[in-house]
Scaffold this active site. Structure first.
Site, PDB file in Angstrom:
ATOM      1  N   LYS A 103       0.848  -1.208   0.000  1.00  0.00           N
ATOM      2  CA  LYS A 103       0.000   0.000   0.000  1.00  0.00           C
ATOM      3  C   LYS A 103       0.882   1.257   0.000  1.00  0.00           C
ATOM      4  CE  LYS A 103      -3.375   2.915   0.873  1.00  0.00           C
ATOM      5  NZ  LYS A 103      -4.683   3.162   0.371  1.00  0.00           N
ATOM      6  N   LYS A 112      -0.842  11.393   6.215  1.00  0.00           N
ATOM      7  CA  LYS A 112      -0.679  10.288   7.179  1.00  0.00           C
ATOM      8  C   LYS A 112       0.064   9.140   6.500  1.00  0.00           C
ATOM      9  CE  LYS A 112      -3.260   6.936   7.417  1.00  0.00           C
ATOM     10  NZ  LYS A 112      -3.984   5.686   7.515  1.00  0.00           N
TER      11      LYS A 112
HETATM   12  P1  NAP Z   1     -12.810   7.945   8.551  1.00  0.00           P
HETATM   13  O1  NAP Z   1     -14.016   8.106   7.703  1.00  0.00           O
HETATM   14  O2  NAP Z   1     -12.184   9.141   9.173  1.00  0.00           O
HETATM   15  O3  NAP Z   1     -13.157   6.873   9.683  1.00  0.00           O
HETATM   16  C1  NAP Z   1     -12.230   6.519  10.663  1.00  0.00           C
HETATM   17  C2  NAP Z   1     -12.848   5.441  11.527  1.00  0.00           C
HETATM   18  O4  NAP Z   1     -11.891   5.042  12.512  1.00  0.00           O
HETATM   19  C3  NAP Z   1     -14.079   5.951  12.311  1.00  0.00           C
HETATM   20  O5  NAP Z   1     -14.987   4.880  12.413  1.00  0.00           O
HETATM   21  C4  NAP Z   1     -13.469   6.298  13.665  1.00  0.00           C
HETATM   22  O6  NAP Z   1     -14.406   6.284  14.721  1.00  0.00           O
HETATM   23  C5  NAP Z   1     -12.485   5.152  13.810  1.00  0.00           C
HETATM   24  N1  NAP Z   1     -11.424   5.424  14.776  1.00  0.00           N
HETATM   25  C6  NAP Z   1     -10.378   6.285  14.637  1.00  0.00           C
HETATM   26  N2  NAP Z   1      -9.589   6.235  15.722  1.00  0.00           N
HETATM   27  C7  NAP Z   1     -10.158   5.342  16.571  1.00  0.00           C
HETATM   28  C8  NAP Z   1      -9.802   4.857  17.848  1.00  0.00           C
HETATM   29  N3  NAP Z   1      -8.690   5.276  18.482  1.00  0.00           N
HETATM   30  N4  NAP Z   1     -10.615   3.954  18.439  1.00  0.00           N
HETATM   31  C9  NAP Z   1     -11.732   3.518  17.793  1.00  0.00           C
HETATM   32  N5  NAP Z   1     -12.124   3.926  16.583  1.00  0.00           N
HETATM   33  C10 NAP Z   1     -11.338   4.837  15.977  1.00  0.00           C
HETATM   34  O7  NAP Z   1     -11.605   7.232   7.749  1.00  0.00           O
HETATM   35  P2  NAP Z   1     -11.703   6.285   6.479  1.00  0.00           P
HETATM   36  O8  NAP Z   1     -11.622   7.125   5.254  1.00  0.00           O
HETATM   37  O9  NAP Z   1     -12.799   5.298   6.658  1.00  0.00           O
HETATM   38  O10 NAP Z   1     -10.279   5.545   6.591  1.00  0.00           O
HETATM   39  C11 NAP Z   1     -10.088   4.362   7.354  1.00  0.00           C
HETATM   40  C12 NAP Z   1      -8.776   3.721   6.924  1.00  0.00           C
HETATM   41  O11 NAP Z   1      -8.852   3.412   5.524  1.00  0.00           O
HETATM   42  C13 NAP Z   1      -7.554   4.649   7.117  1.00  0.00           C
HETATM   43  O12 NAP Z   1      -6.458   3.894   7.539  1.00  0.00           O
HETATM   44  C14 NAP Z   1      -7.348   5.209   5.714  1.00  0.00           C
HETATM   45  O13 NAP Z   1      -6.004   5.592   5.494  1.00  0.00           O
HETATM   46  C15 NAP Z   1      -7.744   4.025   4.854  1.00  0.00           C
HETATM   47  N6  NAP Z   1      -8.145   4.391   3.489  1.00  0.00           N
HETATM   48  C16 NAP Z   1      -9.011   5.430   3.248  1.00  0.00           C
HETATM   49  C17 NAP Z   1      -9.355   5.756   1.944  1.00  0.00           C
HETATM   50  C18 NAP Z   1     -10.296   6.898   1.638  1.00  0.00           C
HETATM   51  O14 NAP Z   1     -10.407   7.278   0.462  1.00  0.00           O
HETATM   52  N7  NAP Z   1     -11.004   7.455   2.594  1.00  0.00           N
HETATM   53  C19 NAP Z   1      -8.822   5.028   0.876  1.00  0.00           C
HETATM   54  C20 NAP Z   1      -7.981   3.968   1.138  1.00  0.00           C
HETATM   55  C21 NAP Z   1      -7.632   3.662   2.450  1.00  0.00           C
HETATM   56  P3  NAP Z   1     -15.308   7.603  15.027  1.00  0.00           P
HETATM   57  O15 NAP Z   1     -16.471   7.500  14.081  1.00  0.00           O
HETATM   58  O16 NAP Z   1     -15.670   7.467  16.441  1.00  0.00           O
HETATM   59  O17 NAP Z   1     -14.434   8.802  14.760  1.00  0.00           O
END
Ligand code: NAP
Length: 295
Positions: free
Chosen positions: A171, A239
């Site tokens: 990744k 990040k």
């Molecule tokens: P997001 O919408 O910001 O969601 C983050 C999730 O993680 C939320 O459910 C949040 O809970 C939870 N979380 C964060 N810290 C936590 C903790 N300490 N304890 C428990 N829950 C926690 O992010 P996302 O876009 O889904 O991304 C998730 C992962 O996928 C990341 O590693 C990101 O790099 C990867 N990713 C994202 C994309 C993209 O386009 N968005 C693409 C590829 C990969 P709350 O709801 O309580 O905040």
């Protein structure tokens, strides 16, 4: 079919859980902010009170939270997955985190008889919603074979690249390619504008040749349109670049282009643009040139 748990219902995890339900899996979900579980409960998911409670109910647990410390918290923290897990279970981590931590976690889980697969994804929010993500998968043949039907529910492509940690490392390879390509796209469009060229004609001329790429074909037109809506935000990109820089430092690999882009994105974050798409990198080059690569 084994009951599948999903820990983390953000943009990515929420889409993964919805697609697992659509594929016919029995699904249990948990999110730190409970309100995000409501639409999935309406769609038929069971809601757990903690990651530990979720792990007690599920054979396979998918994790998709923000960053390395967050994965450690939901897996090894108080009332985390390990508090409810038993031998024979499988944890699939779809978050993007440090490869070294993925290897360490696989060792810790393996020591308790629990399988571990790192399966970070690319494809953005559209891919999560439509179930068309690409997963880069690390783990043993046996664990990956067991994870595959679950990953297939929300991925169009699942590639087993090696042992534990290899998915995360791949990744980061993907992220190096994305940002260094975007720097090239930015320079090229600003240069074309400075030459007085028609930018649509330039894109049409070069996209199909050796210089063509997904970033050029999809983000190039957005730059010309001045459309900075994110497929992937600068903040999340930063990040991942931090993870690249740390992992590169661990193995002594030179990542000059990535380090430069990391610094350039920082200037955009300073200006409050961290929520814009990663293609807004073009704005830095435009500022240096004193012109905009718009129509
Ligand atoms: P997001 O919408 O910001 O969601 C983050 C999730 O993680 C939320 O459910 C949040 O809970 C939870 N979380 C964060 N810290 C936590 C903790 N300490 N304890 C428990 N829950 C926690 O992010 P996302 O876009 O889904 O991304 C998730 C992962 O996928 C990341 O590693 C990101 O790099 C990867 N990713 C994202 C994309 C993209 O386009 N968005 C693409 C590829 C990969 P709350 O709801 O309580 O905040």
């Amino acid at each position: 079919m084994e009951r599948v748990g999903v820990v983390g219902l953000g943009i990515m995890g929420g889409g993964m859980a919805a697609n697992l339900l659509r594929a016919g899996f029995e699904v249990t979900v948990w999110n730190r902010t409970p309100a995000k579980a409501a639409p999935l409960a309406e769609a038929g998911a069971e809601v757990a009170g903690s990651p530990a409670e979720l792990a007690q109910r599920c054979g396979i647990v998918v994790v998709c939270v923000s960053d390395t410390p967050d994965v450690l918290e939901v897996v090894t923290g108080d009332r985390g997955i390990l508090d409810g897990a038993r031998p024979g279970q499988l944890v699939i981590d779809c978050s993007t985190i440090a490869p070294g931590t993925a290897r360490h976690l696989a060792g810790e889980l393996g020591g308790r008889g629990i399988g571990a697969v790192d399966a970070p994804v690319s494809g953005g929010s559209e891919g999560a919603a439509n179930g068309t993500l690409s997963a880069m998968v690390g783990g043993s043949d046996e664990d990956v074979a067991r994870a595959r039907p679950v990953l297939d529910a929300f991925c169009a492509s699942v590639t087993h690249v090696g042992p534990a940690g290899a998915g995360q490392a791949t990744k980061l390879v993907n992220q190096i390619l994305v940002v260094v390509t975007m720097l090239g796209v930015s320079e090229a469009l600003v240069f074309a504008k400075a030459q007085g060229l028609d930018l649509d004609a330039v894109l049409a001329a070069v996209s199909g040749g050796a210089a063509g790429s997904w970033m050029l074909g999809n983000r190039g037109p957005q730059v010309i349109d001045r459309d900075w809506r994110p497929g992937f935000t600068i903040d999340l990109q930063q990040k991942d670049l931090r993870l690249v820089l740390e992992a590169a430092d661990d193995v002594g690999a030179p990542v000059l282009g990535t380090a430069l882009v990391h610094q350039l994105y920082r200037t955009l974050q300073r200006d409050g643009l961290g929520g814009e798409g990663n293609h807004a990198l073009a704005k830095v080059i435009e500022r240096l040139a004193g012109l905009e690569a718009g129509r």
